[in-house]
Motif scaffolding. Sequence first.
Motif, mmCIF file in Angstrom:
data_model
loop_
_atom_site.group_PDB
_atom_site.id
_atom_site.type_symbol
_atom_site.label_atom_id
_atom_site.label_comp_id
_atom_site.label_asym_id
_atom_site.label_seq_id
_atom_site.Cartn_x
_atom_site.Cartn_y
_atom_site.Cartn_z
ATOM 1 N N GLN A 82 0.829 -1.205 0.000
ATOM 2 C CA GLN A 82 0.000 0.000 0.000
ATOM 3 C C GLN A 82 0.866 1.258 0.000
ATOM 4 O OE1 GLN A 82 -2.081 -1.257 3.622
ATOM 5 N NE2 GLN A 82 -4.022 -1.167 2.485
ATOM 6 N N ILE A 83 2.001 1.182 0.687
ATOM 7 C CA ILE A 83 2.922 2.323 0.712
ATOM 8 C C ILE A 83 3.505 2.564 -0.681
ATOM 9 C CG2 ILE A 83 5.086 3.202 1.675
ATOM 10 C CD1 ILE A 83 4.432 1.624 4.227
ATOM 11 N N VAL A 84 3.848 1.476 -1.373
ATOM 12 C CA VAL A 84 4.358 1.591 -2.740
ATOM 13 C C VAL A 84 3.337 2.298 -3.627
ATOM 14 C CG1 VAL A 84 4.949 0.274 -4.812
ATOM 15 C CG2 VAL A 84 5.909 -0.391 -2.600
ATOM 16 N N GLU A 85 2.058 1.995 -3.425
ATOM 17 C CA GLU A 85 0.993 2.624 -4.217
ATOM 18 C C GLU A 85 0.956 4.132 -3.981
ATOM 19 O OE1 GLU A 85 -3.878 2.356 -4.810
ATOM 20 O OE2 GLU A 85 -2.827 0.875 -3.561
ATOM 21 N N GLN A 86 1.095 4.551 -2.716
ATOM 22 C CA GLN A 86 1.072 5.978 -2.416
ATOM 23 C C GLN A 86 2.331 6.668 -2.939
ATOM 24 O OE1 GLN A 86 -1.906 6.813 -1.538
ATOM 25 N NE2 GLN A 86 -2.211 4.597 -1.419
ATOM 26 N N PHE A 87 3.457 5.976 -2.859
ATOM 27 C CA PHE A 87 4.695 6.524 -3.423
ATOM 28 C C PHE A 87 4.537 6.719 -4.927
ATOM 29 C CE2 PHE A 87 6.965 6.473 0.373
ATOM 30 C CZ PHE A 87 8.290 6.826 0.179
ATOM 31 N N GLY A 88 3.847 5.789 -5.578
ATOM 32 C CA GLY A 88 3.640 5.895 -7.008
ATOM 33 C C GLY A 88 2.852 7.137 -7.386
ATOM 34 N N ALA A 89 1.919 7.518 -6.510
ATOM 35 C CA ALA A 89 1.124 8.718 -6.767
ATOM 36 C C ALA A 89 1.926 9.986 -6.506
ATOM 37 C CB ALA A 89 -0.139 8.705 -5.905
ATOM 38 N N LEU A 90 2.723 9.968 -5.452
ATOM 39 C CA LEU A 90 3.460 11.162 -5.049
ATOM 40 C C LEU A 90 4.809 11.302 -5.755
ATOM 41 C CD1 LEU A 90 2.715 10.994 -1.227
ATOM 42 C CD2 LEU A 90 2.052 12.877 -2.739
ATOM 43 N N HIS A 91 5.525 10.197 -5.843
ATOM 44 C CA HIS A 91 6.890 10.210 -6.408
ATOM 45 C C HIS A 91 7.059 8.987 -7.314
ATOM 46 C CE1 HIS A 91 7.817 13.357 -3.528
ATOM 47 N NE2 HIS A 91 7.397 12.580 -2.547
ATOM 48 N N PRO A 92 6.596 9.068 -8.535
ATOM 49 C CA PRO A 92 6.606 7.909 -9.440
ATOM 50 C C PRO A 92 7.983 7.274 -9.634
ATOM 51 C CG PRO A 92 5.340 9.719 -10.379
ATOM 52 C CD PRO A 92 6.040 10.270 -9.174
ATOM 53 N N ASP A 93 9.037 8.052 -9.521
ATOM 54 C CA ASP A 93 10.381 7.527 -9.766
ATOM 55 C C ASP A 93 11.079 7.048 -8.501
ATOM 56 O OD1 ASP A 93 10.108 8.187 -12.475
ATOM 57 O OD2 ASP A 93 10.823 10.226 -12.119
ATOM 58 N N ALA A 94 10.428 7.179 -7.362
ATOM 59 C CA ALA A 94 11.049 6.779 -6.097
ATOM 60 C C ALA A 94 10.699 5.337 -5.756
ATOM 61 C CB ALA A 94 10.598 7.705 -4.963
ATOM 62 N N ALA A 95 11.541 4.705 -4.955
ATOM 63 C CA ALA A 95 11.305 3.329 -4.513
ATOM 64 C C ALA A 95 11.558 3.234 -3.019
ATOM 65 C CB ALA A 95 12.230 2.366 -5.259
ATOM 66 N N LEU A 96 10.885 2.303 -2.362
ATOM 67 C CA LEU A 96 11.121 2.075 -0.941
ATOM 68 C C LEU A 96 12.519 1.515 -0.735
ATOM 69 C CD1 LEU A 96 7.776 0.485 0.323
ATOM 70 C CD2 LEU A 96 8.597 2.806 0.681
ATOM 71 N N PRO A 97 13.146 1.821 0.392
ATOM 72 C CA PRO A 97 14.474 1.271 0.673
ATOM 73 C C PRO A 97 14.435 -0.258 0.718
ATOM 74 C CG PRO A 97 13.937 3.045 2.205
ATOM 75 C CD PRO A 97 12.683 2.728 1.450
ATOM 76 N N HIS A 98 15.545 -0.862 0.378
ATOM 77 C CA HIS A 98 15.660 -2.322 0.430
ATOM 78 C C HIS A 98 15.392 -2.805 1.855
ATOM 79 C CE1 HIS A 98 16.980 -6.306 -0.648
ATOM 80 N NE2 HIS A 98 17.900 -6.295 0.317
ATOM 81 N N ASP A 99 14.621 -3.870 1.980
ATOM 82 C CA ASP A 99 14.284 -4.484 3.276
ATOM 83 C C ASP A 99 13.341 -3.627 4.117
ATOM 84 O OD1 ASP A 99 15.714 -6.782 2.818
ATOM 85 O OD2 ASP A 99 17.502 -6.116 3.886
ATOM 86 N N PHE A 100 12.677 -2.651 3.499
ATOM 87 C CA PHE A 100 11.760 -1.804 4.271
ATOM 88 C C PHE A 100 10.643 -2.618 4.906
ATOM 89 C CE2 PHE A 100 8.014 0.950 4.723
ATOM 90 C CZ PHE A 100 8.547 1.965 5.505
ATOM 91 N N GLU A 101 10.275 -3.744 4.272
ATOM 92 C CA GLU A 101 9.188 -4.574 4.816
ATOM 93 C C GLU A 101 9.514 -5.138 6.199
ATOM 94 O OE1 GLU A 101 11.895 -7.214 2.348
ATOM 95 O OE2 GLU A 101 10.955 -5.222 2.142
#
Length: 322
Positions: free
Chosen positions: A283-302
């Motif tokens: 769900q966080i990835v989805e919100q990041f996609g809306a706000l910052h399409p080119d950004a990704a969550l840090p590795h191992d964030f889960e």
Amino acid sequence: MVHDAVQSASAIPIETALRDKLVHGDALIGTIAPILRHLLANDAHSVFSEEIIARVRGMFGNIARQLLDGMDSASGPADSPVPKDEDIARLVTSLIAHPGLLGHVHAVALEWQLTERLQLRLGNDPVLSPLLQALIASSDQAVSATAMALLAAQARFSQAQRRLELPLGELPGDLLHAALLALRNHAGEDPAAQASFSRIELAVRSSYDESRSRLGLIAKLVSGMGGGRTAALALGHAGVAIFLSALALASGQDRDMAVLSTNEGQLARLALALRAAGLKPAQIVEQFGALHPDAALPHDFELIGAERAAALLTRSSAFPGL
């Protein structure tokens, strides 16, 4: 228990990385107020968006005019000249000296910039989001009435932002108090000016109702959603205004800080806030996609749980109240 211990140990590198990013983000936030004050006073160019500087300057000028117009009107119709530019400028200088006022007006400007950006990129309606539409159609008359009031408030907010205005009644209570104190100091020791100030202060305070402001109405609606509050954390569904308030309430942050977390330099803060609010990584990835399409969550964030995310946020030096 072995699994928990392994997971905790595995989370250490990602926690360290996130903590370092928060420290960097804190440092950036610490530069905002002095740079803004300098730019508002000097018309200098910088990496700050010229649109944001113009909007912040316009809103402070509007607040100052409302206060000075009120004082002049309180003196009587025959003694109500248009406030002089130098009086406006002097009061604006006093207003921007208050860190809370400066931070809030800046956050309002950023919120509107984000609203317009997502309207252009995703087609989000700046006034009526799908969630607000659903709340208006609620069978609960109290919820429906509050949602209708918010619809009108959000429409007024949109119009005001296009005019670079911020009504006094839309300020949080503590910041309205700060603005009135600035006006009292501006009035000086002259008895007639102090009498005018007392009349405008009484008029403003007696008509003020924070619960009927735009932010007050959003907080009431989001707080009343209970277990359905997750819907307010879906940016495309909730709209920018409701999303930001829901993020603040669910993560334990000040709303202005929640607004700042959407900035490109605060991605770690945003990710931790969304996690602290209870969203899952997908769900966080989805919100990041809306706000910052080119950004990704840090590795191992889960590996970061909601409670741990909240703890990391609380330790941030930029966290309100610390």
